[in-house]
Design an enzyme around this catalytic site. Structure first.
Site, mmCIF file in Angstrom:
data_model
loop_
_atom_site.group_PDB
_atom_site.id
_atom_site.type_symbol
_atom_site.label_atom_id
_atom_site.label_comp_id
_atom_site.label_asym_id
_atom_site.label_seq_id
_atom_site.Cartn_x
_atom_site.Cartn_y
_atom_site.Cartn_z
ATOM 1 N N ASP A 40 1.514 -8.028 1.675
ATOM 2 C CA ASP A 40 2.710 -8.822 1.984
ATOM 3 C C ASP A 40 2.560 -10.227 1.396
ATOM 4 O O ASP A 40 1.505 -10.857 1.547
ATOM 5 C CB ASP A 40 2.906 -8.925 3.503
ATOM 6 C CG ASP A 40 3.238 -7.569 4.134
ATOM 7 O OD1 ASP A 40 3.345 -6.583 3.383
ATOM 8 O OD2 ASP A 40 3.396 -7.501 5.362
ATOM 9 N N LYS A 72 6.322 -18.387 2.379
ATOM 10 C CA LYS A 72 6.399 -19.771 2.894
ATOM 11 C C LYS A 72 5.010 -20.405 2.952
ATOM 12 O O LYS A 72 4.054 -19.777 3.403
ATOM 13 C CB LYS A 72 7.000 -19.770 4.301
ATOM 14 C CG LYS A 72 8.453 -19.360 4.331
ATOM 15 C CD LYS A 72 9.082 -19.667 5.679
ATOM 16 C CE LYS A 72 10.543 -19.262 5.672
ATOM 17 N NZ LYS A 72 10.838 -18.154 6.583
ATOM 18 N N ASP A 103 2.224 -6.595 -7.963
ATOM 19 C CA ASP A 103 3.141 -6.994 -9.043
ATOM 20 C C ASP A 103 3.749 -8.361 -8.727
ATOM 21 O O ASP A 103 4.575 -8.844 -9.476
ATOM 22 C CB ASP A 103 4.267 -5.957 -9.204
ATOM 23 C CG ASP A 103 5.209 -5.949 -8.024
ATOM 24 O OD1 ASP A 103 4.733 -6.162 -6.878
ATOM 25 O OD2 ASP A 103 6.419 -5.748 -8.220
ATOM 26 N N THR A 135 -1.145 3.461 -6.254
ATOM 27 C CA THR A 135 -0.632 3.401 -4.885
ATOM 28 C C THR A 135 0.869 3.723 -4.937
ATOM 29 O O THR A 135 1.458 3.778 -6.020
ATOM 30 C CB THR A 135 -0.832 2.002 -4.274
ATOM 31 O OG1 THR A 135 0.201 1.128 -4.744
ATOM 32 C CG2 THR A 135 -2.193 1.419 -4.625
ATOM 33 N N GLU A 174 2.623 0.776 -6.420
ATOM 34 C CA GLU A 174 2.281 0.638 -7.846
ATOM 35 C C GLU A 174 3.140 1.580 -8.692
ATOM 36 O O GLU A 174 3.667 1.202 -9.732
ATOM 37 C CB GLU A 174 0.797 0.951 -8.041
ATOM 38 C CG GLU A 174 0.295 0.768 -9.454
ATOM 39 C CD GLU A 174 -1.222 0.963 -9.532
ATOM 40 O OE1 GLU A 174 -1.868 1.173 -8.478
ATOM 41 O OE2 GLU A 174 -1.748 0.906 -10.647
#
Ligand code: SAH
Length: 214
Positions: free
Chosen positions: A117, A121, A153, A192, A195
């Site tokens: 993740d 912020k 990515d 994955t 991916e």
């Protein structure tokens, strides 16, 4: 990744003998759990578990522990294991920040972070899995010279991760901004779910491997 809350997923996890809930009684006991002294590799944020199961099938002499915070996602991993009972996999539903409660010092051979993740912020930077805060936790549980492998990515997250590693004592034996164009690295690359999805729409995949300074 967040799936709709599947009714009873917490209950199914509680019933599964392949999955544990933040098991604070496990540090120092993973070899006993798997019944052998093979290295233990951990994937944090395993999602539905494709990377984990493909690795476990390819490398039966490694034990794999998958960590995922959402029970609704983890459930897919449990279902995969019911269809194909790989003995060298264990699953944990937990929040990764408690990882040092679950593994003892030097108990882990390698840690995989795949499409973590981004927490974009600034005030959430400490929650990013490749942050200094997490690197300190990984250093504690990894064997001396143990590796962290990170693929994403998300260029902003990756730039942050590279900076965090470079401003610590970790070495970086592998760094690429386009994994899929690198023949050598692709030879033993296991894809994955994310991916597959993001490379198929043309996003370059970044990867680093860093070595614990301990
Ligand atoms: N690794 C998979 C899924 C990527 S999505 C793949 O590459 O296909 C990121 C996953 O990490 C999500 O399922 C999310 O719930 C999980 N995750 C993110 N932060 C986490 C944390 N702090 N602890 C445990 N799991 C986390």
């Amino acid at each position: 990744m967040r799936l709709r809350n599947i009714t009873g997923s917490r209950e199914m996890i509680a019933e599964s003998d392949r999955c544990m809930e933040t098991p604070r009684d496990m540090p120092g006991r993973w070899r006993e759990y798997f019944g052998n002294d093979h290295p233990v590799y951990v994937e944090i944020g395993m999602g539905k578990g494709r990377f984990l199961t493909d690795n476990a099938r390819a490398y039966p002499d490694i034990n794999y522990v998958g960590i995922e915070k959402y029970s609704s996602v983890l459930l897919r991993g449990i279902q995969k294991l019911e269809e194909e009972p790989l003995e060298n996999i264990a699953l944990i539903r937990m929040e990764a920040e408690y990882i040092t409660d679950v593994f003892a010092e030097n108990e882990v051979g390698r840690i995989y972070l795949n499409f973590s993740d981004p927490w974009p912020k600034d005030r959430h930077a400490k929650r990013r899995l490749p942050s200094h805060e997490f690197l300190k936790r990984y250093e504690k549980i990894l064997v001396p010279g143990g590796l962290v492998e990170f693929k994403t990515d998300n260029r902003d997250l990756f730039d942050f991760a590279v900076e965090e590693a470079r401003t610590s004592l970790w070495e970086m034996p592998v760094l690429t901004y386009d994994l899929h164009a690198d023949e050598d690295l692709m030879r033993d690359n296991i894809m994955t779910e994310y991916e597959e999805r993001f490379s198929s729409i043309g996003n370059p995949i970044c990867k680093y491997v860093i070595r614990s300074p301990k």
